[in-house]
Structures are given as structure tokens and as C-alpha cells.
Motif scaffolding. Structure first.
Motif, short mmCIF file in Angstrom:
data_model
loop_
_atom_site.label_atom_id
_atom_site.label_comp_id
_atom_site.label_asym_id
_atom_site.label_seq_id
_atom_site.Cartn_x
_atom_site.Cartn_y
_atom_site.Cartn_z
N LYS A 1 -38.47 21.43 104.38
CA LYS A 1 -37.53 22.10 104.38
C LYS A 1 -37.08 22.50 103.51
O LYS A 1 -36.61 23.60 103.11
CB LYS A 1 -36.12 21.91 105.30
CG LYS A 1 -36.28 20.82 106.45
CD LYS A 1 -35.30 20.86 107.42
CE LYS A 1 -35.36 20.08 108.88
NZ LYS A 1 -34.16 19.70 109.32
N LYS A 2 -37.41 21.97 101.95
CA LYS A 2 -36.55 21.80 100.78
C LYS A 2 -37.32 23.02 100.13
O LYS A 2 -36.70 24.12 99.75
CB LYS A 2 -37.11 20.94 99.80
CG LYS A 2 -36.94 20.68 98.41
CD LYS A 2 -36.98 19.45 97.82
CE LYS A 2 -36.34 19.59 96.08
NZ LYS A 2 -36.98 17.91 95.88
N TYR A 3 -38.68 23.27 99.95
CA TYR A 3 -39.86 24.24 99.72
C TYR A 3 -40.27 25.98 100.56
O TYR A 3 -40.37 26.32 100.19
CB TYR A 3 -41.03 23.60 99.85
CG TYR A 3 -40.73 22.19 98.62
CD1 TYR A 3 -40.29 22.70 97.33
CD2 TYR A 3 -40.79 20.95 98.39
CE1 TYR A 3 -39.97 21.79 95.65
CE2 TYR A 3 -40.75 20.14 97.65
CZ TYR A 3 -40.27 20.73 96.45
OH TYR A 3 -40.32 19.57 95.18
N SER A 4 -39.42 25.37 101.93
CA SER A 4 -39.94 26.83 102.62
C SER A 4 -38.94 27.39 101.79
O SER A 4 -37.94 27.61 101.29
CB SER A 4 -39.09 26.52 104.18
OG SER A 4 -40.60 25.35 104.56
N LYS A 5 -39.83 29.19 101.90
CA LYS A 5 -39.23 30.18 101.23
C LYS A 5 -37.85 30.50 102.08
O LYS A 5 -36.41 31.42 101.24
CB LYS A 5 -40.27 31.26 101.67
CG LYS A 5 -41.16 31.08 100.91
CD LYS A 5 -42.05 32.27 100.57
CE LYS A 5 -43.10 31.87 99.89
NZ LYS A 5 -44.62 33.57 100.73
N SER A 6 -37.96 30.61 103.32
CA SER A 6 -36.30 30.76 104.00
C SER A 6 -36.08 29.84 105.14
O SER A 6 -36.94 29.54 105.48
CB SER A 6 -36.06 32.10 104.45
OG SER A 6 -37.29 32.22 105.20
N GLU A 7 -34.88 29.42 105.97
CA GLU A 7 -34.59 28.50 106.50
C GLU A 7 -35.24 29.40 108.00
O GLU A 7 -35.90 29.19 108.93
CB GLU A 7 -33.16 28.10 106.92
CG GLU A 7 -32.57 27.83 105.61
CD GLU A 7 -31.40 26.87 105.78
OE1 GLU A 7 -30.92 27.99 107.40
OE2 GLU A 7 -30.57 26.03 105.26
N GLU A 8 -34.90 30.64 108.29
CA GLU A 8 -35.57 31.51 109.37
C GLU A 8 -37.15 31.64 109.71
O GLU A 8 -37.56 31.75 110.66
CB GLU A 8 -35.02 32.99 109.37
CG GLU A 8 -32.97 33.27 109.45
CD GLU A 8 -32.69 32.78 107.71
OE1 GLU A 8 -33.90 32.92 106.62
OE2 GLU A 8 -31.40 32.69 108.07
N ASP A 9 -37.94 31.31 108.84
CA ASP A 9 -39.10 31.33 108.79
C ASP A 9 -39.09 29.73 107.72
O ASP A 9 -40.34 29.69 107.12
CB ASP A 9 -40.19 32.71 107.07
CG ASP A 9 -41.56 32.50 107.70
OD1 ASP A 9 -41.50 32.09 108.86
OD2 ASP A 9 -41.92 33.23 107.39
N PRO A 10 -39.59 29.07 108.36
CA PRO A 10 -39.78 27.67 108.16
C PRO A 10 -40.90 27.30 108.11
O PRO A 10 -41.84 27.34 109.04
CB PRO A 10 -39.16 26.55 108.93
CG PRO A 10 -38.65 27.45 110.65
CD PRO A 10 -38.57 28.59 109.88
N ILE A 11 -41.51 26.41 107.52
CA ILE A 11 -43.39 26.06 107.14
C ILE A 11 -43.08 24.67 108.45
O ILE A 11 -42.82 23.54 108.00
CB ILE A 11 -43.88 25.91 106.33
CG1 ILE A 11 -43.80 27.17 105.19
CG2 ILE A 11 -44.72 25.26 105.53
CD1 ILE A 11 -44.41 28.00 105.92
N THR A 12 -44.26 24.37 109.02
CA THR A 12 -44.27 22.93 109.51
C THR A 12 -45.75 22.52 109.62
O THR A 12 -46.33 22.96 108.72
CB THR A 12 -44.12 23.91 111.34
OG1 THR A 12 -45.26 24.58 111.31
CG2 THR A 12 -43.26 24.02 111.32
#
Length: 598
Positions: A473-484
């Protein structure tokens, strides 16, 4: 009353048969050997209050000699003794503690009246145990005939079972505790072999080797027994053997219960730590493992006080995070939090950084001087990281300021009173450094009032999913497009030992986010050291695959992963990737197109 010693030469007169004399001597030696095995001193006083017998243990306790006590008035040798009361009242008495000024010994005695066959009081017997020591019994009996029954009284009041055998292994003496264990009377026990299976073997080995034996046995009644067997030696000849038997069934049962209770207590302790709410400031520390919660609870308790805290843990474990949480949860939370890395600066710079300097203190000193970290942290918290890397010279300077809580700048004359809470941290073995003369012991105790030990990440791998989610969550570019992160990649993270702890995990997640495709971190997005297996001869790369599939699909997936991996390791340089894979240009670009690799 005359006293018969086994090494004495007595003339009993012509009316005493020689065989009777030999029986008395043997009986004396036998009883003496028995009493030598017990752990109390013994003192016998006659009606005239004269000491007519003391054993070796009694002499050892009081540092006396046999010649200095025999025949003397007991009140003269042992003033304040309970023998006098027993001789006057005929009633037993026990003293919790008596200190004899004449000998300097402190003992716990039990006094018992001695009567003859007509119930006439003939003396007083004392059992004495030294408070400061626990020694083996050694008794020398004075009057053989009259004191034999008293020996039985002594032994029959012991919890330990005592049995003696002759050189043929036949029982010549047994106390009531032994009879109780056997479930038989004295008549059936005497002159017969030992009843317990295995006890006879122990006794015969003792007789044969003339050495003590300590062993455990299981009785026919399923009693756990501890047996101590030792030889009776007279004139350097083995004449018998004594076995002291203790029932340790209860002890073993209690030990097992204690172990179970300890395990249960540890379990409930962990559950309490898991459920116990911590101050808000500690919520920034991610993790729900019991070992972490236990240490955070200690830190939270220390936070509301003004005591100094030492945080121990490996690099990257989160020591500064805990220090900041302690500060934020304390009454100093509105004051400054100043952190200093003691390993980053040489002594000269560290001294000026910590204590400050006045103008003109040294060449290059700023005009007007400079306040030190102690001054800047006044009213707040000073965090000294890597305290174990501080030189002995600086340790002495630090100790002085901690003792007085006064600071004097370098080159200055003014002393400033300080109100600073000091929290230290280290990854070093300070105890060993103290032994090696590298760390001051007085500073260690000054700093280490409350210790918080941050567990390594490998000790709390159950927290890895939670930490990974936080860093994603900290390093994802945006909350709308989260990295899993994929299940296979997370399993790899949990298998790794993380020598760099949480800091290393954070770096891995940040790096993987950069290379993640379609918003999912796959195993091949992780650094290679996380998916290399150690073989006996060499390290080989492994291709990570998911569930079992048809062989053709698996081969294609492995090929795709290998190409992606080569491109990543080549820094997106396709020419270098081609070289590494030993593919022609045509074949390489064909596979890129086939697997839709950009």
C-alpha cells in the motif's frame, strides 16, 4: 555412661564372653555407619546435663573436637541450648533457629527426651541441622546396648527408607519407612534378601566394588524410587551395605504438572499479549506475533515512566520505531525527539554533537557556538542508536552526564541542568563486550533499566503477510490501482530468513512493485537470492511454477519466466539477455512475441 568407639580397646572383664564382645563391636560399627549416612548432627546429654555423645557432624557444625566437649556441661559448651528444658520437663521441643555465640554456628535443633524401659527419663537427644550447610551424617555411638533402641527411634521418624545388609546380602536392619514400602513386618524382612527387584543388584555391586551407587528403581507398586547405596567399612574391610531409598513419585508427578502448567501459562501469556490493547503510538509497528507483542507491552509500560530504556535487536528490526513509540506515548511526547547514530561519527565529532561547544572551543568552531543533542533534547527524549559502537572514551563522558544530568559544552564554563530521557539501542553483545573490556559495566547498568528485545523477522514470520500488505500500500502508485502479491511469491517471502529483517523486506517489496506486471508480484519479480536453493555442491537457479499442469504448459511457463528473468538481470538490455540465454536474434524475438513480453 561409658562410650564405646569402634577403634577403642576395652577390657570388659573375664565375665564378658568374647563372642558377645564381638557382637557389641560389630553392632557399634554397624550403627555408626548408618548414622554416618544421615544429614544432621546428634548430641546426647545425660540427666546430669553432661555431654556423653556428639557425632562428627555436630563437631563439624560447631568446629569443635571430641575431647573439648565430652563430659562437659552442655550449658557451658552450648549456652541457651534446649537440652535443659527437655531434662526438666520431659517434653520434646523444636527451635526454628539458634545461634551459639561460643561457636558462631547457627542451627535448627530438635530436642527429644530419652527414657529407659521403665519410662524413666535418662537424658536428652538433639538432632541439629546447620542452617548454612547440608552435610552427610557421621555418628559415633557411646553406649551400644542402651542407644540401639534410640537409633531405631531416630530412623523410624525419617521419611527416607533405610535398609542395611550384611556381606551375604541379607537384611540386618530396616526402618519403618522401608517396611511401609515393602508392605511387610520386620520379622519377614530381617535375615531375608532385599525385596525390590534391582535393589539387591545395587547392594551387591556396592559390596563388591566398595563404592557408593546412586540409581532409580520402579517398585512393584509403581513407585519411583531413588536409591543411594554405600558400603559399611570397618578397619578397611567391607562388612555390609546401607541403602537409603526415597520415594520420588510425588516429585516426578509434580515436575510433570509444573511443566504442563508452565506450557499453559506461556500459551495464555501469548494470548494475553495478542489481545491486550497497546497505546496508539505503537500501532505504527506492524505485527501481531506473540513475541513482538510481548516486547511492545514491556515498552508501553516503560513509556509511562521516566526510566531509561535499552532496545536490543538486529539491524533493520525496527529499534528506532519502538523508541519513537515510547517517546510518543510518554509525558514528554510534546517535547523533542532527537536521534543520534553513535557509530556514524568519530569521537571528536560525536563529542561536539552530543555536548555542544562554545565559540572558539576549537579551530573551525561556529561563531556563537553550537548546542549539543542533549541540550536540543531537553524536555524530550534523546535516542542513542548503536550505543555499542561508542568508544570507551566517549562512554566515560556519557556516563558522567547521565549520573549528574548536567551538560557543559566543550570549551565552555557554564553548566546546564538537563531534563532528558535517554533511550539507547544496539545490535551488539554488550555482556560479552563488558567481559572483553570494550564496554563499561557501570554505563551498561546506568542505561539498561528496562530492556526491550526486538525479535528478528525470522522469529515472527507470521507477520510477513501483514508487513507485505502494508509496504504494498505504501509503494503502490495509486489506491485505485493497488499492487498485490501472488500466493507463490508470498510463500517465498515466508521461506526466506531475512538477515536484514523488516528493512530488507521493505526494500524487496519496493523493488518488486517497480517490476510487477498486471498489478501482481510474481516469484520472478523477487530478487534472485529469495528463489535460489542451496545444494550440497553449488547454488542453482530454480524456476518457480504454480500448481501441477500438463508438461507442455509447464515447459512454456518455465521458458517465459527464464526470458523475463534474463531481461530483468540484464537491466532491460535485450542484446545481453539474448547472450545470456544463448539464443539467436530471430529465436529470441520470436519468443518475445509468442509470450507477449514487451
Amino acid at each position: 555412661m561409658k562410650v564405646l568407639h569402634q577403634d577403642s580397646k576395652h577390657n570388659f572383664g573375664p565375665n564378658v564372653p568374647q563372642d558377645a564382645l564381638e557382637r557389641l563391636l560389630y553392632q557399634n560399627a554397624f550403627l555408626t555407619a548408618i548414622l554416618d549416612s544421615l544429614d544432621v548432627g546428634v548430641c546426647f546429654v545425660n540427666k546430669e546435663k553432661e555431654i556423653i555423645y556428639v557425632n562428627k557432624e555436630q563437631l563439624n557444625i560447631h568446629n569443635l573436637t571430641m575431647e573439648s566437649v565430652l563430659g562437659k556441661q552442655v550449658g557451658e559448651i552450648f549456652p541457651g541450648t534446649g537440652h535443659i528444658d527437655v531434662l526438666e520437663t520431659g517434653i520434646s521441643s523444636t527451635k526454628d533457629e539458634i545461634q551459639f555465640n561460643t561457636t558462631g554456628a547457627t542451627v535448627r535443633p530438635k530436642y527429644t527426651p530419652i527414657v529407659d524401659g521403665d519410662n524413666n527419663l535418662i537424658g536428652s537427644l538433639a538432632f541439629v541441622k546447620a542452617i548454612e550447610d547440608y552435610r552427610e551424617f557421621s555418628i559415633e555411638v557411646k553406649s551400644i546396648k542402651s542407644i540401639y533402641e534410640r537409633f531405631s527411634l531416630i530412623f523410624n521418624n525419617l521419611q527416607e527408607a533405610i535398609v542395611a545388609v550384611d556381606t551375604m546380602g541379607k537384611v540386618v536392619y530396616a526402618n519403618s519407612a522401608y517396611l511401609q514400602i515393602c508392605g511387610e513386618d520386620m520379622e519377614n524382612v530381617l535375615k531375608n534378601k532385599l525385596k525390590f527387584e534391582g535393589l539387591g543388584t545395587i547392594a551387591m555391586n556396592t559390596l563388591r566394588n566398595a563404592k557408593s551407587i546412586n540409581d532409580n528403581l520402579l517398585s512393584s507398586k509403581d513407585m519411583q524410587l531413588e536409591v543411594i547405596s554405600f558400603p559399611i567399612i570397618v578397619d578397611e574391610e567391607v562388612v555390609g551395605c546401607i541403602c537409603i531409598i526415597r520415594d520420588i513419585t510425588v516429585v516426578q508427578t509434580l515436575t510433570e504438572r509444573l511443566e504442563r502448567t508452565t506450557h499453559m501459562a506461556e500459551y495464555f501469556k501469548k494470548q494475553i499479549y495478542r489481545q491486550k490493547a497497546l497505546p496508539t503510538a505503537f500501532e505504527t509497528i506492524i505485527g501481531n506475533s506473540a513475541c513482538l507483542k510481548e516486547q511492545l507491552t514491556i515498552a508501553a509500560k516503560a513509556a509511562v515512566t521516566s526510566c531509561r530504556v535499552m532496545i536490543r535487536g538486529s539491524n533493520g528490526a525496527g529499534k528506532e520505531l519502538i523508541a519513537r513509540a515510547i517517546h510518543a506515548s510518554s509525558t514528554r511526547s510534546t517535547g523533542p525527539f532527537i536521534a543520534v547514530n553513535c557509530a556514524a561519527l568519530p569521537d571528536a565529532l560525536l563529542e561536539s554533537e552530543l555536548f555542544g561547544y562554545d565559540e572558539g572551543a576549537f579551530t573551525g568552531a561556529k561563531k556563537g557556538g553550537k548546542p549539543g543533542k542533549f541540550e536540543l533534547a531537553n524536555g524530550g527524549t534523546l535516542f542513542l542508536d548503536e550505543i555499542g559502537d561508542m568508544s570507551v572514551y566517549m562512554q566515560a563522558k556519557l556516563l558522567r552526564i547521565l549520573q549528574n544530568m548536567e551538560n557543559e559544552r566543550i570549551g565552555g564554563t557554564k553548566v546546564q541542568k538537563l531534563d532528558v530521557r535517554v533511550i539507547s539501542a544496539t545490535n551488539r553483545d554488550l555482556e560479552q563486550m563488558i567481559v572483553d573490556g570494550q564496554f563499561r559495566e557501570d554505563l551498561y547498568y546506568r542505561m539498561n533499566v528496562v530492556m526491550v528485545t526486538v525479535p528478528d523477522l525470522k522469529e515472527r514470520k507470521g507477520d510477513i503477510p501483514m508487513l507485505s500488505d502494508y509496504f504494498l500500500k505504501k509503494y503502490s502508485k495509486s489506491e485505485e490501482d493497488p499492487i498485490t502479491i501472488s500466493k507463490e511469491a508470498l510463500e517465498l517471502l515466508e521461506l526466506y530468513d531475512w538477515p536484514g529483517n523488516v528493512r530488507e523486506l521493505e526494500n524487496v517489496i519496493e523493488r518488486s512493485v517497480v517490476f510487477a506486471e498486471n498489478g501482481v508480484i510474481q516469484p520472478f519479480h523477487l530478487p534472485s537470492n529469495l528463489w535460489l536453493n542451496d545444494f550440497e555442491e553449488e547454488k542453482q537457479s530454480v524456476v518457480i511454477i504454480g500448481n501441477t499442469k500438463p508438461l507442455e504448459e509447464l515447459v512454456m511457463e518455465c521458458e517465459k519466466q527464464a526470458i523475463k528473468r534474463a531481461i530483468l538481470e540484464a537491466g532491460n538490455n535485450k542484446s545481453k539477455a539474448m547472450e545470456a540465454l544463448q539464443l539467436s536474434r530471430r529465436a529470441f524475438y520470436y519468443k518475445l512475441n509468442k509470450y507477449n513480453i514487451s
